[in-house]
Design a protein around this motif. Structure first.
Motif, PDB file in Angstrom:
ATOM      1  N   ASN A   1      67.966  10.611  38.466  1.00 28.68           N
ATOM      2  CA  ASN A   1      66.881  11.469  38.640  1.00 28.68           C
ATOM      3  C   ASN A   1      65.856  11.472  37.387  1.00 28.68           C
ATOM      4  OD1 ASN A   1      67.831  13.347  37.133  1.00 28.68           O
ATOM      5  ND2 ASN A   1      68.585  14.798  39.022  1.00 28.68           N
ATOM      6  N   ASP A   2      64.627  12.275  37.657  1.00 26.84           N
ATOM      7  CA  ASP A   2      63.600  12.179  36.511  1.00 26.84           C
ATOM      8  C   ASP A   2      64.427  12.769  35.351  1.00 26.84           C
ATOM      9  OD1 ASP A   2      62.082  11.271  38.332  1.00 26.84           O
ATOM     10  OD2 ASP A   2      61.285  13.134  39.011  1.00 26.84           O
ATOM     11  N   SER A   3      65.470  13.681  35.427  1.00 25.92           N
ATOM     12  CA  SER A   3      65.985  14.299  34.075  1.00 25.92           C
ATOM     13  C   SER A   3      67.417  13.283  33.564  1.00 25.92           C
ATOM     14  CB  SER A   3      66.664  15.474  34.479  1.00 25.92           C
ATOM     15  OG  SER A   3      65.756  16.369  35.125  1.00 25.92           O
ATOM     16  N   GLY A   4      67.349  12.082  34.307  1.00 22.02           N
ATOM     17  CA  GLY A   4      68.366  11.177  33.878  1.00 22.02           C
ATOM     18  C   GLY A   4      69.755  11.456  34.293  1.00 22.02           C
ATOM     19  N   VAL A   5      70.025  12.395  35.295  1.00 24.17           N
ATOM     20  CA  VAL A   5      71.300  12.771  36.026  1.00 24.17           C
ATOM     21  C   VAL A   5      71.255  12.010  37.231  1.00 24.17           C
ATOM     22  CG1 VAL A   5      72.365  14.477  36.869  1.00 24.17           C
ATOM     23  CG2 VAL A   5      70.960  15.036  35.091  1.00 24.17           C
ATOM     24  N   TRP A   6      72.519  11.328  37.411  1.00 24.17           N
ATOM     25  CA  TRP A   6      72.899  10.772  38.522  1.00 24.17           C
ATOM     26  C   TRP A   6      72.840  11.708  39.886  1.00 24.17           C
ATOM     27  CZ3 TRP A   6      73.233   5.507  39.463  1.00 24.17           C
ATOM     28  CH2 TRP A   6      73.038   4.612  38.532  1.00 24.17           C
ATOM     29  N   SER A   7      72.142  11.477  40.870  1.00 19.99           N
ATOM     30  CA  SER A   7      72.324  11.978  41.951  1.00 19.99           C
ATOM     31  C   SER A   7      71.983  11.368  43.335  1.00 19.99           C
ATOM     32  CB  SER A   7      71.147  13.167  41.785  1.00 19.99           C
ATOM     33  OG  SER A   7      71.031  13.958  43.020  1.00 19.99           O
ATOM     34  N   SER A   8      72.553  11.586  44.279  1.00 22.44           N
ATOM     35  CA  SER A   8      72.189  11.295  45.609  1.00 22.44           C
ATOM     36  C   SER A   8      71.034  11.569  46.335  1.00 22.44           C
ATOM     37  CB  SER A   8      73.448  11.268  46.625  1.00 22.44           C
ATOM     38  OG  SER A   8      73.754  12.652  46.887  1.00 22.44           O
ATOM     39  N   GLY A   9      70.640  12.917  45.718  1.00 23.80           N
ATOM     40  CA  GLY A   9      69.772  13.723  46.231  1.00 23.80           C
ATOM     41  C   GLY A   9      69.906  14.260  47.708  1.00 23.80           C
ATOM     42  N   ALA A  10      71.234  14.205  48.121  1.00 21.77           N
ATOM     43  CA  ALA A  10      71.827  14.896  49.381  1.00 21.77           C
ATOM     44  C   ALA A  10      71.366  16.321  49.328  1.00 21.77           C
ATOM     45  CB  ALA A  10      73.137  14.711  49.308  1.00 21.77           C
ATOM     46  N   ASP A  11      70.657  16.424  50.683  1.00 18.99           N
ATOM     47  CA  ASP A  11      69.931  17.680  50.814  1.00 18.99           C
ATOM     48  C   ASP A  11      70.189  18.195  52.495  1.00 18.99           C
ATOM     49  OD1 ASP A  11      68.355  19.905  50.718  1.00 18.99           O
ATOM     50  OD2 ASP A  11      67.140  19.073  49.430  1.00 18.99           O
ATOM     51  N   GLY A  12      69.405  18.272  53.263  1.00 20.08           N
ATOM     52  CA  GLY A  12      69.730  18.669  54.629  1.00 20.08           C
ATOM     53  C   GLY A  12      70.378  17.898  55.267  1.00 20.08           C
ATOM     54  N   LEU A  13      71.214  18.321  56.395  1.00 25.28           N
ATOM     55  CA  LEU A  13      71.757  17.623  57.377  1.00 25.28           C
ATOM     56  C   LEU A  13      71.567  18.088  58.906  1.00 25.28           C
ATOM     57  CD1 LEU A  13      75.304  18.135  55.842  1.00 25.28           C
ATOM     58  CD2 LEU A  13      73.670  16.123  55.399  1.00 25.28           C
ATOM     59  N   ALA A  14      71.479  16.964  59.585  1.00 25.00           N
ATOM     60  CA  ALA A  14      71.383  17.345  61.116  1.00 25.00           C
ATOM     61  C   ALA A  14      72.276  16.391  61.864  1.00 25.00           C
ATOM     62  CB  ALA A  14      69.705  17.085  61.513  1.00 25.00           C
ATOM     63  N   ILE A  15      72.358  16.694  63.132  1.00 21.45           N
ATOM     64  CA  ILE A  15      73.285  16.210  64.026  1.00 21.45           C
ATOM     65  C   ILE A  15      72.616  15.753  65.366  1.00 21.45           C
ATOM     66  CG2 ILE A  15      74.332  18.122  65.078  1.00 21.45           C
ATOM     67  CD1 ILE A  15      76.509  15.725  63.367  1.00 21.45           C
ATOM     68  N   ASP A  16      72.942  14.683  66.090  1.00 21.18           N
ATOM     69  CA  ASP A  16      72.282  14.414  67.282  1.00 21.18           C
ATOM     70  C   ASP A  16      73.599  14.425  68.420  1.00 21.18           C
ATOM     71  OD1 ASP A  16      73.803  11.940  67.529  1.00 21.18           O
ATOM     72  OD2 ASP A  16      72.236  10.675  67.249  1.00 21.18           O
ATOM     73  N   GLU A  17      73.093  14.456  69.735  1.00 26.53           N
ATOM     74  CA  GLU A  17      74.064  14.847  70.835  1.00 26.53           C
ATOM     75  C   GLU A  17      75.215  13.671  70.676  1.00 26.53           C
ATOM     76  OE1 GLU A  17      71.788  14.756  74.342  1.00 26.53           O
ATOM     77  OE2 GLU A  17      71.837  12.690  74.480  1.00 26.53           O
ATOM     78  N   LYS A  18      75.127  12.568  70.087  1.00 27.15           N
ATOM     79  CA  LYS A  18      76.150  11.519  69.936  1.00 27.15           C
ATOM     80  C   LYS A  18      77.025  11.648  68.572  1.00 27.15           C
ATOM     81  CE  LYS A  18      74.710   9.486  73.580  1.00 27.15           C
ATOM     82  NZ  LYS A  18      75.644   9.193  74.845  1.00 27.15           N
ATOM     83  N   GLY A  19      76.816  12.742  67.917  1.00 33.17           N
ATOM     84  CA  GLY A  19      77.518  13.038  66.894  1.00 33.17           C
ATOM     85  C   GLY A  19      77.057  12.387  65.667  1.00 33.17           C
ATOM     86  N   ARG A  20      75.937  11.590  65.584  1.00 32.02           N
ATOM     87  CA  ARG A  20      75.517  10.899  64.357  1.00 32.02           C
ATOM     88  C   ARG A  20      74.907  12.029  63.453  1.00 32.02           C
ATOM     89  NH1 ARG A  20      72.549   8.128  68.559  1.00 32.02           N
ATOM     90  NH2 ARG A  20      73.339   6.253  69.009  1.00 32.02           N
ATOM     91  N   LEU A  21      75.170  11.841  61.956  1.00 25.95           N
ATOM     92  CA  LEU A  21      74.907  12.773  61.082  1.00 25.95           C
ATOM     93  C   LEU A  21      73.777  11.967  60.391  1.00 25.95           C
ATOM     94  CD1 LEU A  21      75.708  15.276  59.540  1.00 25.95           C
ATOM     95  CD2 LEU A  21      76.822  13.918  57.846  1.00 25.95           C
ATOM     96  N   TYR A  22      72.548  12.947  60.295  1.00 22.96           N
ATOM     97  CA  TYR A  22      71.312  12.709  59.631  1.00 22.96           C
ATOM     98  C   TYR A  22      71.491  13.198  58.206  1.00 22.96           C
ATOM     99  CZ  TYR A  22      69.979  10.719  64.175  1.00 22.96           C
ATOM    100  OH  TYR A  22      69.871  10.245  65.507  1.00 22.96           O
ATOM    101  N   VAL A  23      71.016  12.643  57.185  1.00 19.82           N
ATOM    102  CA  VAL A  23      71.175  13.128  55.643  1.00 19.82           C
ATOM    103  C   VAL A  23      69.807  12.771  55.113  1.00 19.82           C
ATOM    104  CG1 VAL A  23      72.171  13.173  53.708  1.00 19.82           C
ATOM    105  CG2 VAL A  23      73.630  12.579  55.774  1.00 19.82           C
TER     106      VAL A  23
END
Length: 329
Positions: free
Chosen positions: A246-268
């Motif tokens: 990231n901008d501070s030089g720290v390794w990050s995925s940026g993983a934040d909010g999550l959602a799910i659809d009716e088939k069980g797929r995960l949105y990240v």
């Protein structure tokens, strides 16, 4: 089908009446803002509609039963509403810095709050109350996101306090970053305290798996959920393509909010945009956005639109599969 269970829907509609396996990264055209096809998720050329920008912090989207969506302007301590026609209006002022949102079976809006850190009911007015504000005598650092299960239990994350670069650490002692559970009876339990920065949180449609986004980790985490709401062993569910410095030089995925659809797929929501995974953790693709996303939720008629908020902007994408309708989010 309503976005929430029938009892929730009827109560909220009355209240709203007063408020008037390889990864293919989707690309976004600067002129058209459209996504590449991800089978079962978005069609080729699906429009990424900018609803509005200029918000002061964008978080916590959650479906409302009339087809609209609520989300938080955390920095403005306000909750906003996006109507089905795309217009926006204030839903609730003075939200105590509400971030993540969820509804219980009574139609009460529960939020994690960052100004005076706590988890509690903020709406309807007159029903406000605190559910939890500390653990073993130590105040929460920064409650981040939540999901309400069908029994009325609340799973939430505390990602820890934010310390700006080159600023001294606070002298006050806070509870360590963790995943917590408020049982339907109101008891607070700490379930996992070994995550560097727990952020977004979500349940599978059958509520047998709890997903947690770890912003400082490369993987979305998963836990099996026991009948009493406790968690099994931590496991890596899916590796994120957004892993970078990231901008501070720290390794990050940026993983934040999550959602799910009716088939069980995960949105990240991650550094790569919206990454989508199968129920078994296979990478299905990603939707790139003009701005890095922070959180997302399905809403609209039949929950067939994916709303994404981040960096002061709100977007809407029509999807091929509806979001899960057993919970507001």
């Amino acid at each position: 089908m309503s976005a929430t269970r029938p009892g929730v829907s009827r109560r909220l509609l009355c209240l709203l009446g007063f408020l008037g396996g390889s990864l293919t990264l989707g690309t976004v055209s600067a002129q058209e803002n459209v996504a590449q096809a991800i089978p079962g998720v978005v069609a080729a050329g699906a429009k990424i509609e900018l609803i509005k920008e200029g918000f002061k912090g964008t978080e916590g989207p959650v479906a409302l039963p009339d087809g609209s969506l609520a989300f938080t302007e955390t920095q403005a301590s306000r909750i906003m509403r996006i109507a089905p026609d795309g217009t926006t209006a204030s839903f609730l002022e003075k939200s105590n810095g509400s971030n993540g949102l969820g509804f219980n079976a009574k139609g009460e809006l529960i939020s994690v709050q960052v100004d005076d850190a706590r988890v509690g009911i903020v709406f309807p007015q007159g029903h406000e109350r605190t559910l939890a504000s500390s653990y073993e005598g130590l105040p929460f650092g920064r409650p981040n996101d939540l999901v309400v299960d069908q029994r009325g239990g609340v799973y939430f994350t505390d990602s820890g306090i934010n310390v700006a670069p080159n600023q001294p650490a606070p002298t006050r002692v806070f509870a360590k970053p963790a995943v917590y559970h408020i049982t339907p009876e109101g008891a607070l339990k700490r379930l996992a305290a070994d995550i560097e920065r727990p952020n977004g949180i979500q349940l599978s449609p059958d509520e047998k798996v709890l997903y947690v986004a770890n912003t400082l980790g490369e993987n979305v985490l998963a836990y099996d959920v026991a009948a009493d709401g406790s968690l099994g062993a931590r496991r890596n569910f899916a590796k994120l393509a957004g892993w970078s410095k990231n901008d501070s030089g720290v390794w990050s995925s940026g993983a934040d909010g999550l959602a799910i659809d009716e088939k069980g797929r995960l949105y990240v929501a991650s550094n790569a945009g919206i990454e989508i995974f199968s129920p078994s953790g296979d990478a299905l693709g990603a939707i790139a956005l003009p701005r890095k996303p922070q959180n997302l939720a399905f809403a609209g008629a039949g929950k067939k639109s994916l709303y994404v908020v981040g960096r002061g902007a709100a977007y809407r994408i029509v999807t091929q599969t509806a979001g899960y309708t057993g919970r507001a989010k």
